[in-house]
Design a protein around this motif. Structure first.
Motif, short mmCIF file in Angstrom:
data_model
loop_
_atom_site.label_atom_id
_atom_site.label_comp_id
_atom_site.label_asym_id
_atom_site.label_seq_id
_atom_site.Cartn_x
_atom_site.Cartn_y
_atom_site.Cartn_z
N ILE A 37 0.85 -1.18 0.00
CA ILE A 37 0.00 0.00 0.00
C ILE A 37 0.89 1.24 0.00
O ILE A 37 1.83 1.33 0.80
CB ILE A 37 -0.96 -0.03 1.21
N CYS A 38 0.62 2.17 -0.92
CA CYS A 38 1.35 3.43 -1.05
C CYS A 38 0.34 4.55 -0.88
O CYS A 38 -0.47 4.78 -1.78
CB CYS A 38 2.00 3.54 -2.43
N THR A 39 0.39 5.25 0.26
CA THR A 39 -0.68 6.19 0.57
C THR A 39 -0.18 7.37 1.40
O THR A 39 0.90 7.31 2.00
CB THR A 39 -1.81 5.46 1.34
N THR A 40 -0.98 8.41 1.43
CA THR A 40 -0.70 9.55 2.31
C THR A 40 -1.21 9.28 3.73
O THR A 40 -0.90 10.03 4.64
CB THR A 40 -1.40 10.83 1.79
N LYS A 41 -1.99 8.22 3.90
CA LYS A 41 -2.55 7.90 5.23
C LYS A 41 -1.44 7.34 6.11
O LYS A 41 -1.02 6.20 5.94
CB LYS A 41 -3.71 6.92 5.09
N SER A 42 -0.98 8.17 7.06
CA SER A 42 0.23 7.83 7.80
C SER A 42 -0.01 7.38 9.23
O SER A 42 0.94 7.12 9.97
CB SER A 42 1.17 9.05 7.82
N GLN A 43 -1.25 7.24 9.65
CA GLN A 43 -1.54 6.80 11.01
C GLN A 43 -1.22 5.32 11.18
O GLN A 43 -1.40 4.52 10.27
CB GLN A 43 -3.03 7.02 11.33
N GLU A 44 -0.75 4.97 12.36
CA GLU A 44 -0.43 3.57 12.65
C GLU A 44 -1.67 2.68 12.47
O GLU A 44 -1.57 1.54 11.99
CB GLU A 44 0.12 3.44 14.07
N THR A 45 -2.86 3.21 12.83
CA THR A 45 -4.09 2.43 12.67
C THR A 45 -4.37 2.14 11.19
O THR A 45 -4.88 1.07 10.86
CB THR A 45 -5.30 3.16 13.28
N ASP A 46 -4.03 3.08 10.30
CA ASP A 46 -4.20 2.85 8.86
C ASP A 46 -3.28 1.72 8.40
O ASP A 46 -3.69 0.84 7.63
CB ASP A 46 -3.89 4.11 8.06
N LYS A 47 -2.03 1.76 8.87
CA LYS A 47 -1.08 0.72 8.49
C LYS A 47 -1.55 -0.65 8.96
O LYS A 47 -1.55 -1.62 8.20
CB LYS A 47 0.31 1.04 9.08
N ILE A 48 -1.98 -0.72 10.22
CA ILE A 48 -2.47 -1.99 10.76
C ILE A 48 -3.67 -2.49 9.95
O ILE A 48 -3.75 -3.66 9.59
CB ILE A 48 -2.83 -1.84 12.26
N TRP A 49 -4.59 -1.58 9.63
CA TRP A 49 -5.77 -1.95 8.86
C TRP A 49 -5.37 -2.46 7.48
O TRP A 49 -5.89 -3.46 6.99
CB TRP A 49 -6.74 -0.77 8.76
N GLY A 50 -4.44 -1.76 6.82
CA GLY A 50 -3.98 -2.18 5.49
C GLY A 50 -3.37 -3.57 5.52
O GLY A 50 -3.65 -4.40 4.65
N LEU A 51 -2.56 -3.84 6.52
CA LEU A 51 -1.95 -5.17 6.63
C LEU A 51 -3.00 -6.24 6.93
O LEU A 51 -2.92 -7.36 6.42
CB LEU A 51 -0.84 -5.16 7.69
N ARG A 52 -4.02 -5.88 7.70
CA ARG A 52 -5.11 -6.83 7.98
C ARG A 52 -5.92 -7.14 6.72
O ARG A 52 -6.55 -8.20 6.65
CB ARG A 52 -6.05 -6.27 9.05
N GLN A 53 -5.94 -6.24 5.77
CA GLN A 53 -6.67 -6.47 4.52
C GLN A 53 -5.91 -7.42 3.59
O GLN A 53 -6.44 -7.85 2.59
CB GLN A 53 -6.98 -5.16 3.78
N GLY A 54 -4.65 -7.66 3.92
CA GLY A 54 -3.86 -8.59 3.12
C GLY A 54 -2.63 -7.98 2.48
O GLY A 54 -1.91 -8.66 1.75
N ALA A 55 -2.37 -6.69 2.73
CA ALA A 55 -1.17 -6.07 2.17
C ALA A 55 0.07 -6.68 2.80
O ALA A 55 0.07 -7.05 3.97
CB ALA A 55 -1.19 -4.56 2.41
N ARG A 56 1.12 -6.78 2.02
CA ARG A 56 2.39 -7.33 2.51
C ARG A 56 3.23 -6.25 3.19
O ARG A 56 4.03 -6.53 4.06
CB ARG A 56 3.15 -7.91 1.32
N ASP A 57 3.06 -4.98 2.72
CA ASP A 57 3.83 -3.89 3.29
C ASP A 57 3.05 -2.60 3.09
O ASP A 57 2.00 -2.59 2.42
CB ASP A 57 5.21 -3.80 2.62
N TYR A 58 3.59 -1.51 3.65
CA TYR A 58 2.86 -0.24 3.68
C TYR A 58 3.90 0.86 3.61
O TYR A 58 4.88 0.84 4.36
CB TYR A 58 2.10 -0.16 5.01
N ILE A 59 3.72 1.80 2.69
CA ILE A 59 4.68 2.89 2.53
C ILE A 59 3.90 4.20 2.42
O ILE A 59 2.84 4.24 1.78
CB ILE A 59 5.61 2.63 1.32
#
Length: 122
Positions: A82-104
Motif C-alpha cells: 500500500i502506497c498512501t498519504t494515510k500515515s496513522q499507525e491504525t491505517d497501516k495496521i488496517w492495510g496489513l489486515r486487509q492482506g497487504a504485505r507492506d505499507y509505505i
C-alpha cells in the motif's frame, strides 16, 4: 519468485507517472490503472508479481481492493504494497489486515520503495 511485473494503482496521474518512472528505471515492467475496481480486474488478467496500491480513490478504495485481491484464489499470491498519504499507525495496521504485505507513506522515497520490493524477492 522475483518481481518483474508491477501494477501501479493510483487515481492521481502524477503519482502513477512518478511511481512508474522509479520502477522502469530500476528495470521493472509497469502497468497502471486508476481505480480499485480496475485493479481487481487487471490483477486477474495481468497476474503481476507485485501491486502498488493507493488507498484514497473514488469507488472501491485501496483497502477494499486489497482485501478482494488477497482473498481471491486467482490473485491471493500477488503481494500488495500500500502506497498512501494515510500515515496513522491504525491505517497501516488496517492495510496489513486487509492482506497487504507492506505499507509505505507518500511522498515515496525511491530507495525505500526499491528496498521493500527487493525484500519481497527474499
Amino acid at each position: 519468485m522475483p518481481v518483474k511485473k508491477v501494477l501501479v494503482v493510483d487515481d492521481s496521474p502524477t503519482e502513477r507517472h512518478a511511481l512508474s518512472e522509479i520502477l522502469r528505471r530500476a528495470g521493472y515492467e509497469v502497468n497502471t490503472c486508476d481505480s480499485g475496481e480496475e485493479a481487481v480486474a487487471q490483477s486477474k488478467v495481468l497476474l503481476p508479481d507485485l501491486i502498488l496500491m493507493d488507498v484514497v480513490m473514488p469507488g472501491l478504495n485501496g483497502f477494499q481492493a486489497t482485501r478482494v485481491i488477497a482473498r481471491d484464489d486467482a490473485t491471493k499470491h500477488i503481494p500488495v504494497i500500500i502506497c498512501t498519504t494515510k500515515s496513522q499507525e491504525t491505517d497501516k495496521i488496517w492495510g496489513l489486515r486487509q492482506g497487504a504485505r507492506d505499507y509505505i507513506v507518500k511522498p515515496i522515497d525511491a530507495n525505500d520503495l526499491l528496498d521493500k520490493i527487493a525484500r519481497l524477492d527474499g
